[in-house]
Design a protein around this motif. Sequence first.
Motif, short mmCIF file in Angstrom:
data_model
loop_
_atom_site.label_atom_id
_atom_site.label_comp_id
_atom_site.label_asym_id
_atom_site.label_seq_id
_atom_site.Cartn_x
_atom_site.Cartn_y
_atom_site.Cartn_z
N SER A 246 0.86 -1.18 0.00
CA SER A 246 0.00 0.00 0.00
C SER A 246 0.89 1.23 0.00
N THR A 247 0.28 2.38 -0.12
CA THR A 247 0.98 3.63 0.13
C THR A 247 -0.06 4.65 0.57
N VAL A 248 0.40 5.67 1.26
CA VAL A 248 -0.51 6.73 1.69
C VAL A 248 -0.76 7.64 0.49
N PHE A 249 -2.02 7.80 0.12
CA PHE A 249 -2.34 8.58 -1.06
C PHE A 249 -2.14 10.06 -0.77
N PRO A 250 -1.43 10.79 -1.64
CA PRO A 250 -1.17 12.22 -1.39
C PRO A 250 -2.47 13.01 -1.26
N SER A 251 -2.43 14.03 -0.44
CA SER A 251 -3.63 14.85 -0.23
C SER A 251 -3.87 15.81 -1.39
N GLU A 252 -2.82 16.07 -2.19
CA GLU A 252 -3.00 16.98 -3.31
C GLU A 252 -4.04 16.42 -4.30
N LYS A 253 -4.78 17.28 -4.91
CA LYS A 253 -5.89 16.85 -5.79
C LYS A 253 -5.47 16.73 -7.25
N ASN A 254 -4.15 16.76 -7.51
CA ASN A 254 -3.73 16.66 -8.90
C ASN A 254 -3.52 15.21 -9.32
N GLN A 255 -3.87 14.27 -8.45
CA GLN A 255 -3.77 12.86 -8.80
C GLN A 255 -4.97 12.48 -9.68
N VAL A 256 -4.68 11.83 -10.79
CA VAL A 256 -5.75 11.46 -11.73
C VAL A 256 -6.25 10.06 -11.40
N GLN A 283 -11.00 4.89 1.76
CA GLN A 283 -11.13 5.87 2.83
C GLN A 283 -10.75 5.24 4.16
N THR A 284 -10.00 5.99 4.97
CA THR A 284 -9.67 5.54 6.33
C THR A 284 -10.22 6.55 7.33
N GLY A 285 -9.95 6.33 8.60
CA GLY A 285 -10.38 7.28 9.61
C GLY A 285 -9.68 8.62 9.50
N ASN A 286 -8.55 8.65 8.79
CA ASN A 286 -7.82 9.91 8.58
C ASN A 286 -6.98 9.77 7.32
N GLY A 287 -7.51 10.23 6.20
CA GLY A 287 -6.79 10.16 4.94
C GLY A 287 -7.19 8.97 4.09
N THR A 288 -6.53 8.88 2.95
CA THR A 288 -6.86 7.84 1.97
C THR A 288 -5.67 6.91 1.78
N LEU A 289 -5.94 5.60 1.77
CA LEU A 289 -4.91 4.60 1.56
C LEU A 289 -5.04 4.03 0.16
N TRP A 290 -3.92 3.88 -0.49
CA TRP A 290 -3.89 3.32 -1.84
C TRP A 290 -3.45 1.86 -1.73
N LEU A 291 -4.38 0.94 -1.86
CA LEU A 291 -4.06 -0.49 -1.82
C LEU A 291 -3.49 -0.90 -3.17
N LEU A 292 -2.32 -1.56 -3.16
CA LEU A 292 -1.63 -1.89 -4.40
C LEU A 292 -1.57 -3.38 -4.69
N GLU A 293 -1.35 -4.20 -3.67
CA GLU A 293 -1.22 -5.64 -3.89
C GLU A 293 -1.97 -6.39 -2.79
N VAL A 294 -2.79 -7.35 -3.22
CA VAL A 294 -3.61 -8.12 -2.28
C VAL A 294 -3.54 -9.60 -2.66
N GLN A 295 -4.10 -10.44 -1.80
CA GLN A 295 -4.09 -11.88 -2.06
C GLN A 295 -5.35 -12.52 -1.48
N PRO A 296 -6.28 -12.95 -2.34
CA PRO A 296 -7.45 -13.68 -1.85
C PRO A 296 -7.02 -15.05 -1.33
N ALA A 297 -7.82 -15.63 -0.47
CA ALA A 297 -7.53 -16.96 0.08
C ALA A 297 -7.41 -17.98 -1.04
N GLY A 298 -6.33 -18.75 -1.02
CA GLY A 298 -6.13 -19.80 -2.00
C GLY A 298 -5.62 -19.32 -3.34
#
Length: 320
Positions: A246-256, A283-298
């Motif tokens: 993951s990474t913390v998504f920047p607060s600037e609004k120039n992200q497309v 959305q989190t309790g404070n700011g936005t998180l950018w999820l990048l890599e995940v793994q479903p069960a199996g």
Amino acid sequence: MRIVFMGTPDFAVPSLRALVNHGYEVVGVFTQPDRPAGRGKKLKPSPVKSAAEELNLPIFQPVKLKTAEEIQRLRELSPDCIIVVAYGQLLSKEILDLPPQGCINVHASLLPAYRGAAPIHWALIRGETRTGVTTMQMDEGLDTGDILLTRDVPISEEETMGEVHDKLASLGGDVLIATLRELEKGTLRSVPQTGESNYAPLLKREHEQLNWTSGAVELHRQIRGLNPWPGAFTVFRGENLKVWRSTVFPSEKNQVTEKAAPEDCIPSSGQILAVSGDGLLVQTGNGTLWLLEVQPAGKRPMSARDFFNGRHGQLGEQFS
């Protein structure tokens, strides 16, 4: 110098190899008994045992080290010093007093910070920017002995527990050899631990689940601190989902963003706001998180975008 080495996981292997490579006489390697692993539950040797076999060193795997039989075995090995690196068993006072040069521990933190079983995990989870390795003259307490040598390293904002682990494991071997060299020259000095201490307990299941009411910075630290083991997880449509990057998504609004929820939507914690690049903005309790890599069960790890598209996900759905 005759050395008895005690260690079990991957972290201890570079220290064992360093002893052999620098000509120390390792007269015995003590490691935890083989454990069942994998779906077949076949017995698997510890990383230290595998390394000791490769190095043709005597191996001992007592279930309990404190028995009279094991203490007698240690006496017969007659070590000048016992080196302990993440062994997994406490040493009794009788064992601590046995070698003339005492027992030296290699610990993966800057003591007195992060005493305990999981110092690297907790250093990242709690947002430390530096960590390191300490060699310590062992006493009967839990990582409370006098400090011998320390070496520190920075932690970047994106490093994972696995990356810091490997860096500290290698550094541990170097600091151990430096400690023994000074011990042999008679120049080694011990310093009592002072200052604020804290504890790095064993990780439990409750430490692994992401709580989306926490802030993006805290969640990002948790994900990094649990990668590659045991892994942070969240729940999507009632199923557990590992989150690896993951990474913390920047607060600037120039992200497309390629696809986003309506601007008048009032997001709640854990809500998927947008698809952006290979990831999902959550959305989190404070700011936005950018999820990048995940793994479903199996399944294998995949980009968060591929997971979302494969599930025909809808913006506004929530992780819980």
